[in-house]
Each structure stands twice: as structure tokens, then as C-alpha cells.
Design a protein around this motif. Structure first.
Motif, PDB file in Angstrom:
ATOM      1  N   GLU A 218       0.820  -1.207   0.000  1.00 18.65           N
ATOM      2  CA  GLU A 218       0.000   0.000   0.000  1.00 18.65           C
ATOM      3  C   GLU A 218       0.857   1.261   0.000  1.00 18.65           C
ATOM      4  O   GLU A 218       0.537   2.251  -0.669  1.00 18.65           O
ATOM      5  N   GLU A 219       1.949   1.235   0.757  1.00 21.82           N
ATOM      6  CA  GLU A 219       2.833   2.398   0.816  1.00 21.82           C
ATOM      7  C   GLU A 219       3.505   2.635  -0.537  1.00 21.82           C
ATOM      8  O   GLU A 219       3.614   3.780  -0.999  1.00 21.82           O
ATOM      9  N   MET A 220       3.943   1.554  -1.190  1.00 19.29           N
ATOM     10  CA  MET A 220       4.584   1.678  -2.500  1.00 19.29           C
ATOM     11  C   MET A 220       3.596   2.218  -3.535  1.00 19.29           C
ATOM     12  O   MET A 220       3.945   3.056  -4.371  1.00 19.29           O
ATOM     13  N   LYS A 221       2.356   1.744  -3.479  1.00 20.86           N
ATOM     14  CA  LYS A 221       1.336   2.221  -4.412  1.00 20.86           C
ATOM     15  C   LYS A 221       1.020   3.696  -4.181  1.00 20.86           C
ATOM     16  O   LYS A 221       0.805   4.456  -5.128  1.00 20.86           O
ATOM     17  N   LYS A 222       1.001   4.096  -2.912  1.00 21.13           N
ATOM     18  CA  LYS A 222       0.713   5.489  -2.573  1.00 21.13           C
ATOM     19  C   LYS A 222       1.804   6.410  -3.124  1.00 21.13           C
ATOM     20  O   LYS A 222       1.518   7.468  -3.697  1.00 21.13           O
ATOM     21  N   ILE A 223       3.060   5.982  -2.966  1.00 19.91           N
ATOM     22  CA  ILE A 223       4.186   6.773  -3.471  1.00 19.91           C
ATOM     23  C   ILE A 223       4.149   6.833  -5.000  1.00 19.91           C
ATOM     24  O   ILE A 223       4.318   7.902  -5.602  1.00 19.91           O
ATOM     25  N   ALA A 224       3.911   5.667  -5.625  1.00 19.61           N
ATOM     26  CA  ALA A 224       3.865   5.610  -7.090  1.00 19.61           C
ATOM     27  C   ALA A 224       2.726   6.458  -7.638  1.00 19.61           C
ATOM     28  O   ALA A 224       2.870   7.132  -8.664  1.00 19.61           O
ATOM     29  N   SER A 225       1.594   6.435  -6.944  1.00 22.89           N
ATOM     30  CA  SER A 225       0.437   7.217  -7.379  1.00 22.89           C
ATOM     31  C   SER A 225       0.734   8.714  -7.333  1.00 22.89           C
ATOM     32  O   SER A 225       0.430   9.455  -8.281  1.00 22.89           O
ATOM     33  N   ALA A 226       1.350   9.157  -6.246  1.00 21.83           N
ATOM     34  CA  ALA A 226       1.682  10.579  -6.103  1.00 21.83           C
ATOM     35  C   ALA A 226       2.700  11.006  -7.155  1.00 21.83           C
ATOM     36  O   ALA A 226       2.572  12.079  -7.767  1.00 21.83           O
ATOM     37  N   ASN A 227       3.710  10.164  -7.387  1.00 18.94           N
ATOM     38  CA  ASN A 227       4.744  10.489  -8.381  1.00 18.94           C
ATOM     39  C   ASN A 227       4.167  10.534  -9.795  1.00 18.94           C
ATOM     40  O   ASN A 227       4.504  11.415 -10.591  1.00 18.94           O
ATOM     41  N   THR A 228       3.303   9.573 -10.099  1.00 22.94           N
ATOM     42  CA  THR A 228       2.701   9.506 -11.434  1.00 22.94           C
ATOM     43  C   THR A 228       1.804  10.711 -11.691  1.00 22.94           C
ATOM     44  O   THR A 228       1.845  11.324 -12.763  1.00 22.94           O
ATOM     45  N   LEU A 229       1.005  11.052 -10.696  1.00 20.85           N
ATOM     46  CA  LEU A 229       0.095  12.189 -10.839  1.00 20.85           C
ATOM     47  C   LEU A 229       0.875  13.484 -11.055  1.00 20.85           C
ATOM     48  O   LEU A 229       0.482  14.338 -11.870  1.00 20.85           O
ATOM     49  N   LYS A 230       1.985  13.615 -10.360  1.00 18.24           N
ATOM     50  CA  LYS A 230       2.829  14.809 -10.507  1.00 18.24           C
ATOM     51  C   LYS A 230       3.350  14.938 -11.938  1.00 18.24           C
ATOM     52  O   LYS A 230       3.396  16.038 -12.505  1.00 18.24           O
ATOM     53  N   VAL A 231       3.719  13.798 -12.538  1.00 21.85           N
ATOM     54  CA  VAL A 231       4.263  13.806 -13.903  1.00 21.85           C
ATOM     55  C   VAL A 231       3.177  14.099 -14.933  1.00 21.85           C
ATOM     56  O   VAL A 231       3.350  14.946 -15.814  1.00 21.85           O
ATOM     57  N   ILE A 232       2.041  13.420 -14.831  1.00 21.69           N
ATOM     58  CA  ILE A 232       1.030  13.533 -15.889  1.00 21.69           C
ATOM     59  C   ILE A 232       0.252  14.842 -15.833  1.00 21.69           C
ATOM     60  O   ILE A 232      -0.316  15.271 -16.846  1.00 21.69           O
ATOM     61  N   ARG A 233       0.223  15.486 -14.672  1.00 22.09           N
ATOM     62  CA  ARG A 233      -0.488  16.765 -14.573  1.00 22.09           C
ATOM     63  C   ARG A 233       0.151  17.833 -15.454  1.00 22.09           C
ATOM     64  O   ARG A 233      -0.518  18.784 -15.863  1.00 22.09           O
ATOM     65  N   GLN A 234       1.423  17.676 -15.746  1.00 15.93           N
ATOM     66  CA  GLN A 234       2.100  18.617 -16.637  1.00 15.93           C
ATOM     67  C   GLN A 234       1.559  18.524 -18.061  1.00 15.93           C
ATOM     68  O   GLN A 234       1.801  19.409 -18.885  1.00 15.93           O
ATOM     69  N   ASN A 236      -1.790  17.964 -18.620  1.00 10.42           N
ATOM     70  CA  ASN A 236      -3.242  18.155 -18.460  1.00 10.42           C
ATOM     71  C   ASN A 236      -3.997  16.838 -18.321  1.00 10.42           C
ATOM     72  O   ASN A 236      -5.132  16.704 -18.792  1.00 10.42           O
ATOM     73  N   LEU A 237      -3.361  15.866 -17.679  1.00  7.92           N
ATOM     74  CA  LEU A 237      -4.011  14.596 -17.369  1.00  7.92           C
ATOM     75  C   LEU A 237      -4.240  14.533 -15.866  1.00  7.92           C
ATOM     76  O   LEU A 237      -3.547  15.198 -15.088  1.00  7.92           O
ATOM     77  N   ASN A 238      -5.203  13.721 -15.433  1.00 10.46           N
ATOM     78  CA  ASN A 238      -5.510  13.632 -14.008  1.00 10.46           C
ATOM     79  C   ASN A 238      -5.607  12.181 -13.555  1.00 10.46           C
ATOM     80  O   ASN A 238      -5.217  11.267 -14.289  1.00 10.46           O
ATOM     81  N   GLU A 239      -6.151  11.969 -12.354  1.00  6.22           N
ATOM     82  CA  GLU A 239      -6.196  10.624 -11.766  1.00  6.22           C
ATOM     83  C   GLU A 239      -6.969   9.629 -12.618  1.00  6.22           C
ATOM     84  O   GLU A 239      -6.674   8.435 -12.597  1.00  6.22           O
ATOM     85  N   SER A 240      -7.957  10.107 -13.352  1.00  3.31           N
ATOM     86  CA  SER A 240      -8.731   9.194 -14.202  1.00  3.31           C
ATOM     87  C   SER A 240      -7.913   8.692 -15.387  1.00  3.31           C
ATOM     88  O   SER A 240      -8.315   7.746 -16.062  1.00  3.31           O
ATOM     89  N   ASN A 241      -6.767   9.328 -15.632  1.00  5.40           N
ATOM     90  CA  ASN A 241      -5.905   8.945 -16.754  1.00  5.40           C
ATOM     91  C   ASN A 241      -4.696   8.132 -16.320  1.00  5.40           C
ATOM     92  O   ASN A 241      -3.722   8.026 -17.065  1.00  5.40           O
ATOM     93  N   MET A 242      -4.734   7.561 -15.113  1.00  8.18           N
ATOM     94  CA  MET A 242      -3.568   6.793 -14.678  1.00  8.18           C
ATOM     95  C   MET A 242      -3.980   5.482 -14.023  1.00  8.18           C
ATOM     96  O   MET A 242      -5.098   5.325 -13.541  1.00  8.18           O
ATOM     97  N   LYS A 243      -3.037   4.551 -14.032  1.00  7.51           N
ATOM     98  CA  LYS A 243      -3.254   3.241 -13.422  1.00  7.51           C
ATOM     99  C   LYS A 243      -1.937   2.782 -12.807  1.00  7.51           C
ATOM    100  O   LYS A 243      -0.906   2.750 -13.480  1.00  7.51           O
ATOM    101  N   ILE A 244      -1.975   2.438 -11.519  1.00  9.93           N
ATOM    102  CA  ILE A 244      -0.795   1.929 -10.832  1.00  9.93           C
ATOM    103  C   ILE A 244      -0.893   0.405 -10.786  1.00  9.93           C
ATOM    104  O   ILE A 244      -1.874  -0.145 -10.284  1.00  9.93           O
ATOM    105  N   LEU A 245       0.109  -0.258 -11.340  1.00  6.94           N
ATOM    106  CA  LEU A 245       0.132  -1.717 -11.372  1.00  6.94           C
ATOM    107  C   LEU A 245       1.229  -2.231 -10.447  1.00  6.94           C
ATOM    108  O   LEU A 245       2.266  -1.588 -10.282  1.00  6.94           O
ATOM    109  N   GLU A 246       1.007  -3.386  -9.884  1.00  8.31           N
ATOM    110  CA  GLU A 246       1.992  -3.987  -8.989  1.00  8.31           C
ATOM    111  C   GLU A 246       2.638  -5.180  -9.681  1.00  8.31           C
ATOM    112  O   GLU A 246       1.952  -6.119 -10.087  1.00  8.31           O
ATOM    113  N   GLY A 247       3.963  -5.130  -9.846  1.00  9.51           N
ATOM    114  CA  GLY A 247       4.656  -6.264 -10.438  1.00  9.51           C
ATOM    115  C   GLY A 247       5.668  -5.865 -11.491  1.00  9.51           C
ATOM    116  O   GLY A 247       5.973  -4.686 -11.685  1.00  9.51           O
ATOM    117  N   ILE A 248       6.176  -6.863 -12.194  1.00  9.30           N
ATOM    118  CA  ILE A 248       7.185  -6.657 -13.228  1.00  9.30           C
ATOM    119  C   ILE A 248       6.515  -6.050 -14.461  1.00  9.30           C
ATOM    120  O   ILE A 248       5.510  -6.582 -14.947  1.00  9.30           O
TER     121      ILE A 248
END
Length: 306
Positions: A218-234, A236-248
Motif C-alpha cells: 500500500e505504501e509503495m502504491k501510494k508513493i507511485a500514485s503521487a509520483n505519477t500524478l505529478k508527472v502527468i499533470r504537466q 493536463n491529465l488527471n487521476e482518471s488517466n492513470m493506473k498503478i500496477l503492482e509487479g514486473i
């Protein structure tokens, strides 16, 4: 990617369906890009027929090229190429990936399209398939297309690495998202930015460190989610445009793409060769094992195929 002006397409006479040319025509009609189709052929004549004279070898070589040229012309003539500027050539080449890469570089092609071949996990141990060579060596973007038909209006996937914040990763992420927006506008598809979290460490390692596995995930997903959102907001994308996956990545990304029936995965690739190329691999190459959609591989800035 600002604009597609020049597309080079690989004609594979062994393929019954020339999906690469079909995809190039579709893109050319939408972007007004020029298409150049290339077909390569080679046979080690002087080894197979060691008793032949040089002039006889030249005649056989010319005959093989003429046959290939005839087949290529016949196929192009059978297509609807209206409103498309299309040219073609045949090339005698013992090293097609290198020759094609040099043509792409010298003539300034923006995109190479090839119908993907199915590969086995161990194909790269002693023989590296042409698809792999093109991913590693071609200086322009490479699109490997599948023969699968996809439903309309399905989202395209852009695979980014938001877990690292160094300049190289940030620059490549920006380039990938820029390309995703370009193709999203062309195909009028939604974008989903995918970020794969590192897989769970060995259970004994977690127990030794007194870490609860579920809390760790859960902690890894939370960090990945925050990092991804920071990148894609540049972009004009938001949370509905991202997906965090666990694994290789090479496992979970194609699985997610199949789940949502995505027509295209956009991702970055780097040059690798030798044993490290096989044992380390990279996501783009491993996706070829279970290709169910098209792959668009983007090179980082400053890519050097040598």
C-alpha cells in the motif's frame, strides 16, 4: 512527437497479412505523412553454390531482387493508396537492421512500422530476432503492429517510470507523454498512463525487517500514485488517466492492456546488446512474447545506436 512527416514500412514477404502497410496507410491519411516501403532479401549464394562464377552469382542476385520487387509492387498496386504519397524499394542486405537504421537516420524518417513476429522467450540467446534489433538500433520511433482487431474508442496506454526522478527518466517520461498526446489526437482515444510498482521483495526479507507485506504494498502504491500524478499533470491529465500496477512491467503491462483491449502501448526503449541484452532484456522486447496490441517504442534524447 510534433508531427509525422515520413514513415518507413518493412514489407515482410513471409507474412500473409501486411498489417504494417495497412497501419501506415491509416496514419498517412490522418497525418498526410509520406510512406516509403522497403523490402530486404539476402542469400549467401557463394556458400550455397560455391562452384558458381561471379557473373552467375550476380544474375541470381538480380533475379531474386526482381522477384521481390514484383511481389512488392503487386501488393502495393492492390491497395487503395488514394490521397497517399507512397514509394518503395527493394534492397539486397545481409544485415537488414543496420541498413534500415542507416536509411532511417540518413533520410530523416520519423517512424518505422513493422508487423511483429511472435517470439519465444529464448529466441535472443544465440539469435536476436529482427524486431529486437530494430528496437535497439533504429534511431527513430518504432511501431510493431499485431494482427489483432481491436474495438473502436479503446484507450491507449503510455508506460512511464515515475519511480525515478533523475533527468534521464524525467526527460523520457515527457517524451512518452508528448507522443501519447499526439497519437491520442490522431486516433481520438483516451490516454491511460501506467506506472508499475516494483514487485514485492522475498517474504523472508520482509519478515526479517519486521515489515508487514500488505502495508508495504500500500505504501509503495501510494508513493507511485503521487509520483505519477505529478508527472502527468504537466500534460493536463488527471487521476482518471492513470493506473498503478503492482509487479514486473513486462508481465503486468500487457496483462492490463489485454484487460482493457488497448490498441497501443507507448513505452521507452534503450540500446542493449550481447549477454546483457538477453539476461537483462527490456520491457519493449519482453512484450513481444505476448503481443496482443501494437507497440510504439520511443528512444530517449541523445540515443546513440552505436
Amino acid at each position: 512527437m510534433d508531427k509525422l512527416n515520413k514513415i518507413i514500412v518493412i514489407f515482410d514477404e513471409k507474412q500473409e497479412q501486411q498489417t504494417a502497410i495497412e497501419r501506415a496507410l491509416e496514419l498517412a491519411r490522418l497525418t498526410r505523412a509520406n510512406i516509403h516501403v522497403i523490402a530486404t532479401i539476402f542469400s549467401n549464394i557463394n556458400v550455397t553454390f560455391s562452384h558458381l562464377q561471379l557473373d552467375t552469382e550476380a544474375i541470381i542476385r538480380e533475379s531474386m531482387l526482381n522477384r521481390l520487387n514484383k511481389d512488392l509492387k503487386s501488393h502495393i498496386d492492390s491497395l487503395d493508396t488514394s490521397q497517399v504519397n507512397i514509394s518503395y524499394e527493394t534492397l539486397w542486405s545481409p544485415r537488414p537492421s543496420i541498413d534500415i537504421a542507416e536509411i532511417c537516420e540518413s533520410q530523416g524518417f520519423d517512424l518505422l512500422i513493422k508487423t511483429a513476429n511472435k517470439h519465444h522467450l529464448f529466441d535472443g540467446v544465440f539469435h536476436t530476432p529482427l524486431d529486437w534489433h530494430l528496437l535497439r538500433e533504429c534511431p527513430c520511433a518504432v511501431m510493431l503492429v499485431s494482427n489483432k482487431q481491436h474495438a473502436k474508442d479503446r484507450p491507449l496506454i503510455v508506460a512511464i517510470d515515475a519511480n525515478s526522478d533523475d533527468h534521464a527518466h524525467s526527460s523520457l517520461n515527457d517524451k512518452l507523454l508528448d507522443s501519447a498526446q499526439y497519437f491520442s489526437k490522431i486516433f481520438k482515444d483516451e490516454i491511460i498512463a501506467v506506472n508499475a510498482c516494483p514487485p514485492l521483495p522475498v517474504m523472508t526479507d520482509l519478515e526479517y525487517a519486521s515489515i508487514d507485506p500488505s502495508s508495504y504494498i500500500e505504501e509503495m502504491k501510494k508513493i507511485a500514485s503521487a509520483n505519477t500524478l505529478k508527472v502527468i499533470r504537466q500534460f493536463n491529465l488527471n487521476e482518471s488517466n492513470m493506473k498503478i500496477l503492482e509487479g514486473i512491467p513486462e508481465v503486468v503491462i500487457p496483462g492490463f492492456a489485454e484487460q482493457i483491449d488497448s490498441p497501443l502501448i507507448i513505452l521507452g526503449t534503450v540500446s542493449r546488446s550481447g549477454l546483457s541484452g538477453f539476461f537483462l532484456g527490456n520491457t519493449a522486447e519482453h512484450l513481444l512474447y505476448n503481443l496482443q496490441c501494437d507497440i510504439l517504442a520511443i528512444k530517449p534524447d541523445g540515443f546513440d545506436r552505436d
